[in-house]
Write a protein that holds these residues in place. Structure first.
Motif, mmCIF file in Angstrom:
data_model
loop_
_atom_site.group_PDB
_atom_site.id
_atom_site.type_symbol
_atom_site.label_atom_id
_atom_site.label_comp_id
_atom_site.label_asym_id
_atom_site.label_seq_id
_atom_site.Cartn_x
_atom_site.Cartn_y
_atom_site.Cartn_z
ATOM 1 N N ALA A 158 4.907 5.943 6.698
ATOM 2 C CA ALA A 158 6.353 5.774 6.635
ATOM 3 C C ALA A 158 6.953 5.594 8.034
ATOM 4 C CB ALA A 158 6.990 6.985 5.944
ATOM 5 N N ALA A 159 6.502 6.398 8.989
ATOM 6 C CA ALA A 159 7.033 6.286 10.342
ATOM 7 C C ALA A 159 6.677 4.942 10.969
ATOM 8 C CB ALA A 159 6.506 7.431 11.203
ATOM 9 N N GLY A 217 12.477 -1.416 10.463
ATOM 10 C CA GLY A 217 13.807 -0.921 10.797
ATOM 11 C C GLY A 217 14.527 -0.270 9.637
ATOM 12 N N GLU A 218 13.890 -0.152 8.483
ATOM 13 C CA GLU A 218 14.541 0.410 7.306
ATOM 14 C C GLU A 218 14.608 1.942 7.407
ATOM 15 O OE1 GLU A 218 12.975 -0.969 3.620
ATOM 16 O OE2 GLU A 218 12.949 -3.083 4.249
ATOM 17 N N GLU A 219 15.798 2.491 7.246
ATOM 18 C CA GLU A 219 16.008 3.926 7.404
ATOM 19 C C GLU A 219 15.345 4.749 6.308
ATOM 20 O OE1 GLU A 219 17.433 5.631 9.975
ATOM 21 O OE2 GLU A 219 17.305 3.640 10.920
ATOM 22 N N SER A 220 15.119 4.155 5.146
ATOM 23 C CA SER A 220 14.488 4.911 4.054
ATOM 24 C C SER A 220 13.103 5.396 4.457
ATOM 25 C CB SER A 220 14.402 4.053 2.792
ATOM 26 O OG SER A 220 13.601 2.905 3.012
ATOM 27 N N TYR A 221 12.400 4.592 5.230
ATOM 28 C CA TYR A 221 11.075 5.016 5.682
ATOM 29 C C TYR A 221 11.174 6.212 6.625
ATOM 30 C CZ TYR A 221 9.073 0.666 3.794
ATOM 31 O OH TYR A 221 8.653 -0.356 2.964
ATOM 32 N N LEU A 222 12.157 6.230 7.471
ATOM 33 C CA LEU A 222 12.328 7.357 8.378
ATOM 34 C C LEU A 222 12.647 8.634 7.605
ATOM 35 C CD1 LEU A 222 12.398 8.322 11.302
ATOM 36 C CD2 LEU A 222 14.827 7.689 11.371
ATOM 37 N N ALA A 232 0.834 -1.203 0.000
ATOM 38 C CA ALA A 232 0.000 0.000 0.000
ATOM 39 C C ALA A 232 0.868 1.252 0.000
ATOM 40 C CB ALA A 232 -0.925 -0.012 1.213
ATOM 41 N N TYR A 233 1.917 1.239 0.788
ATOM 42 C CA TYR A 233 2.803 2.403 0.832
ATOM 43 C C TYR A 233 3.442 2.645 -0.527
ATOM 44 C CZ TYR A 233 6.506 5.567 2.291
ATOM 45 O OH TYR A 233 7.337 6.649 2.404
ATOM 46 N N ARG A 234 3.814 1.572 -1.204
ATOM 47 C CA ARG A 234 4.412 1.694 -2.538
ATOM 48 C C ARG A 234 3.428 2.367 -3.505
ATOM 49 N NH1 ARG A 234 5.189 -3.523 -3.518
ATOM 50 N NH2 ARG A 234 7.037 -3.553 -2.204
ATOM 51 N N LEU A 235 2.148 2.012 -3.411
ATOM 52 C CA LEU A 235 1.142 2.655 -4.258
ATOM 53 C C LEU A 235 1.021 4.140 -3.945
ATOM 54 C CD1 LEU A 235 -2.053 0.412 -4.661
ATOM 55 C CD2 LEU A 235 -0.512 1.231 -6.446
ATOM 56 N N GLY A 236 1.047 4.471 -2.666
ATOM 57 C CA GLY A 236 0.962 5.882 -2.290
ATOM 58 C C GLY A 236 2.130 6.688 -2.814
ATOM 59 N N ARG A 237 3.323 6.109 -2.777
ATOM 60 C CA ARG A 237 4.499 6.796 -3.318
ATOM 61 C C ARG A 237 4.367 7.015 -4.824
ATOM 62 N NH1 ARG A 237 8.333 9.478 -0.509
ATOM 63 N NH2 ARG A 237 10.068 8.670 -1.793
ATOM 64 N N ALA A 238 3.800 6.029 -5.503
ATOM 65 C CA ALA A 238 3.691 6.107 -6.958
ATOM 66 C C ALA A 238 2.567 7.025 -7.420
ATOM 67 C CB ALA A 238 3.474 4.704 -7.524
ATOM 68 N N HIS A 239 1.554 7.227 -6.548
ATOM 69 C CA HIS A 239 0.370 7.998 -6.950
ATOM 70 C C HIS A 239 0.023 9.031 -5.881
ATOM 71 C CE1 HIS A 239 -0.386 5.182 -10.262
ATOM 72 N NE2 HIS A 239 -0.098 4.219 -9.396
ATOM 73 N N PRO A 240 0.815 10.086 -5.739
ATOM 74 C CA PRO A 240 0.506 11.113 -4.736
ATOM 75 C C PRO A 240 -0.826 11.784 -5.034
ATOM 76 C CG PRO A 240 2.211 11.870 -6.257
ATOM 77 C CD PRO A 240 1.999 10.411 -6.551
#
Length: 609
Positions: A378-379, A386-391, A343-351
């Motif tokens: 993301a938070a 634990g992935e820093e890219s989300y932070l 779902a997060y990937r979709l949100g990134r692709a379609h703001p």
């Protein structure tokens, strides 16, 4: 609150007729309500009670401009003076109150039952007790249980909506059956939205994560009486998560809405809902996908621009659900983790925003912001993976909307800035490093300051009285409490307490805005609900109603009409109105998302069971 309530123009007469068909509204006359105020002035208190060590303020509201109120006293049950006389602070009116006075009795710390006396008036009973909020969060869950679609524990039946639904407004797959039964009805009608359901699910999970000791186990997973070894709040959150999973069945198919305002054509109980969407009365219902473009099948259209507002809500609920349910169901937790990332990937692709879809009427949830949803997602994913890219993503999103835009404003469109507070700032504080912690607290402070600057009245209330004002009140109190915890700063404690007091009766009408809470209080008796109308108001116990609105909003809405005498007529002469009348869907309809928000706040106040 549903964007239309339960009225459609062709059927208003049917609703009025139904009001005389023997339904049990539980409506109380003014004489039946305890301690009903004198006609021109009243002392309003938090009917649920005050904590011994917390702030304690009653408000004297007068319809006249220049009452003589110099001091007040607090009376014990015996009638003896327990505190005072103390000065009454003249602090300005609000709505129908031409004058208002704050009666601060914080110095009273001894538990007991009291009354406030000032200016020839006496308040209703005031309770000071450490147990004032204990069990209240679980009470609100009773409303959510009876809102369930699919199997409904109130009716002990898999209600008609088990046949949901038929995909509509899809470029290639319209007409396809998609199994999406379940979830919660949004309000008194039977529409269902990811917008509100995902936020409600997150708030329930957040309440459990932050305050697990506040909850009990009196019901099983089906919502029927009897413990199952799992806290009731987790059972209810899982009910929401299961429906959200059905609404995101494929990585590129994000569903957003089940049903539309054609639902309002027939005033039925959920077990006999006979709405007709083109497949016959009582047939299947449409399910709308997020498409990234304006939607609406019957003339009216929303202003959708993307997927991120809904995708972010899906992702945050799934991510937190994965963490909190992992000890109970590892397979489900793994599935939720995968769905959150997708779902997060979709949100990134379609703001952009995916708004709800109107049909016959022009009303819909006009959500205009989405970076708050993606910040929270993301938070939350950072904490999960634990992935820093989300932070890094969360920090960037936070900077784009430091303050939820309604804060400090005097109006907004219907659900324009939703959710009403941004949990993303709090989640950044929880999962980030020192700079993230200070940033989250600072952003909350700015919003609180903007609202407090408008609170120049005896009630210390600074929200705009738009549709669903109680949602804003609960969110403001939530943000203030979170800020106090994050920053160690009690600068907004008086405003936080005032918002809570307002919800539970310290408002011009003297009404606790939660149905049946407290059980012996003045609470809505005639809510906008066909279930309450047919089966009694007790079926709606724990539901937070919409709340007061500007008179201009009430008078401008379609199909709203009072169907009984206005028992609060004397208090509806100003710029803000509230009606305990089932014909007023703008102020007196129970709302699922606001109720879930309030669950967190009451859990925070409750202390261990």
């Amino acid at each position: 609150m549903s964007p239309l309530g339960r009225f459609a123009a062709p059927t208003l007469a049917a609703w009025i007729t139904l009001a005389g068909c023997g339904g049990l509204s539980g409506r109380a006359s003014p004489a039946e309500a305890p301690d009903r105020a004198p006609e021109r002035a009243a002392i309003r208190v938090n009917q649920l009670g005050y904590l011994p060590d917390g702030p304690k303020v009653a408000v004297l509201c007068s319809l006249d401009r220049r009452p003589e109120v110099g001091t007040f006293v607090v009376l014990a049950e015996s009638g003896d003076t327990a505190l005072g006389p103390l000065p009454a602070e003249s602090a300005g009116g609000l709505g129908p109150c031409a004058a208002g006075f704050r009666l601060d009795f914080t110095a009273l710390r001894e538990p007991g039952r009291y009354r406030i006396a000032a200016g020839g008036l006496r308040s209703g009973t005031v309770q000071v007790t450490r147990d004032a909020y204990r069990g209240a969060a679980d009470t609100l869950l009773s409303y959510l249980r009876q809102q369930r679609s699919g199997y409904n524990p109130l009716f002990r039946d898999s209600v008609h909506h088990r046949t949901d639904g038929v995909l509509v407004d899809h470029p290639t797959r319209s007409g396809e059956f998609i199994p999406v039964a379940g979830g919660w009805a949004d309000a008194a009608d039977y529409l269902q939205y990811v917008t509100t359901s995902a936020h409600a699910t997150y708030m329930l999970l957040m309440a459990w994560r932050d305050h697990p000791d506040a909850f009990g186990d009196a019901f099983n997973a089906a919502g029927l009486p009897g413990p199952n070894g799992i806290a009731d709040v987790l059972d209810e959150a899982r009910w929401g998560l299961e429906w959200l999973r059905r609404m995101f069945p494929e990585d590129d198919l994000l569903l957003n809405q089940l049903g539309d305002d054609r639902d309002h054509a027939f005033p039925d109980l959920p077990v006999s809902d006979s709405s007709d969407y083109g497949w016959g009365r009582g047939g299947m219902r449409p399910v709308y996908p997020c498409t990234g473009r304006p939607q609406g099948l019957l003339g009216h259209r929303n202003r959708s621009t993307g997927l991120a507002s809904s995708a972010g809500k899906f992702a945050s609920a799934f991510a937190l659900g994965s963490m909190e349910l992992a000890p109970l169901d590892a397979a489900l937790a793994d599935s939720l983790r995968e769905r959150a990332i997708a779902a997060y990937r979709l949100g990134r692709a379609h703001p952009g925003v995916c708004q709800t879809a109107p049909a016959r009427a022009p009303y819909f949830y006009e959500e205009a912001n989405w970076v708050d949803d993606m910040e929270l997602a993301a938070a939350q994913l950072h904490e999960l993976t634990g992935e820093e890219s989300y932070l890094r993503d969360a920090t960037e999103y936070a900077a784009q909307e430091p303050v939820t835009p309604w804060m400090g404003q005097d109006t907004a469109r219907h659900y324009e800035w939703y959710p009403w507070h941004n949990n993303g700032h709090y989640q950044l504080w929880r999962t980030g490093e020192a700079p993230h912690k200070s940033m989250g607290a600072e952003f909350y402070r700015r919003g609180l300051e903007a609202v407090a600057a408008r609170a120049d009245n005896a009630f210390r209330v600074g929200i705009p009285f738009i549709w669903c004002s109680n949602n804003l009140m609960a969110s403001f109190a939530t943000q203030a409490r979170l800020y106090r915890m994050m920053a160690g700063d009690a600068a907004f404690l008086a405003f936080e307490q005032a918002a809570l007091d307002w919800i539970f009766g310290a408002n011009p009408w003297g009404v606790s805005m939660v149905i049946g809470l407290p059980a012996d209080g003045v609470t809505p008796r005639d809510p906008h609900s066909i279930v309450a109308r047919r089966l009694g108001v007790a079926t709606q116990k724990g539901g937070l109603v919409d709340g007061p609105v500007y008179r201009s909003i009430f008078e401008g809405l379609l199909y709203v009409e009072l169907l009984g005498a206005d028992e609060y007529g004397a208090w509806n002469g100003g710029s803000i109105v509230y009606h305990d009348d089932w014909g007023d869907y703008s102020t007196n309809e129970p709302i699922m998302d606001g109720t879930a928000n309030l669950v967190w706040l009451l859990a925070a106040l409750a202390g261990p069971r």
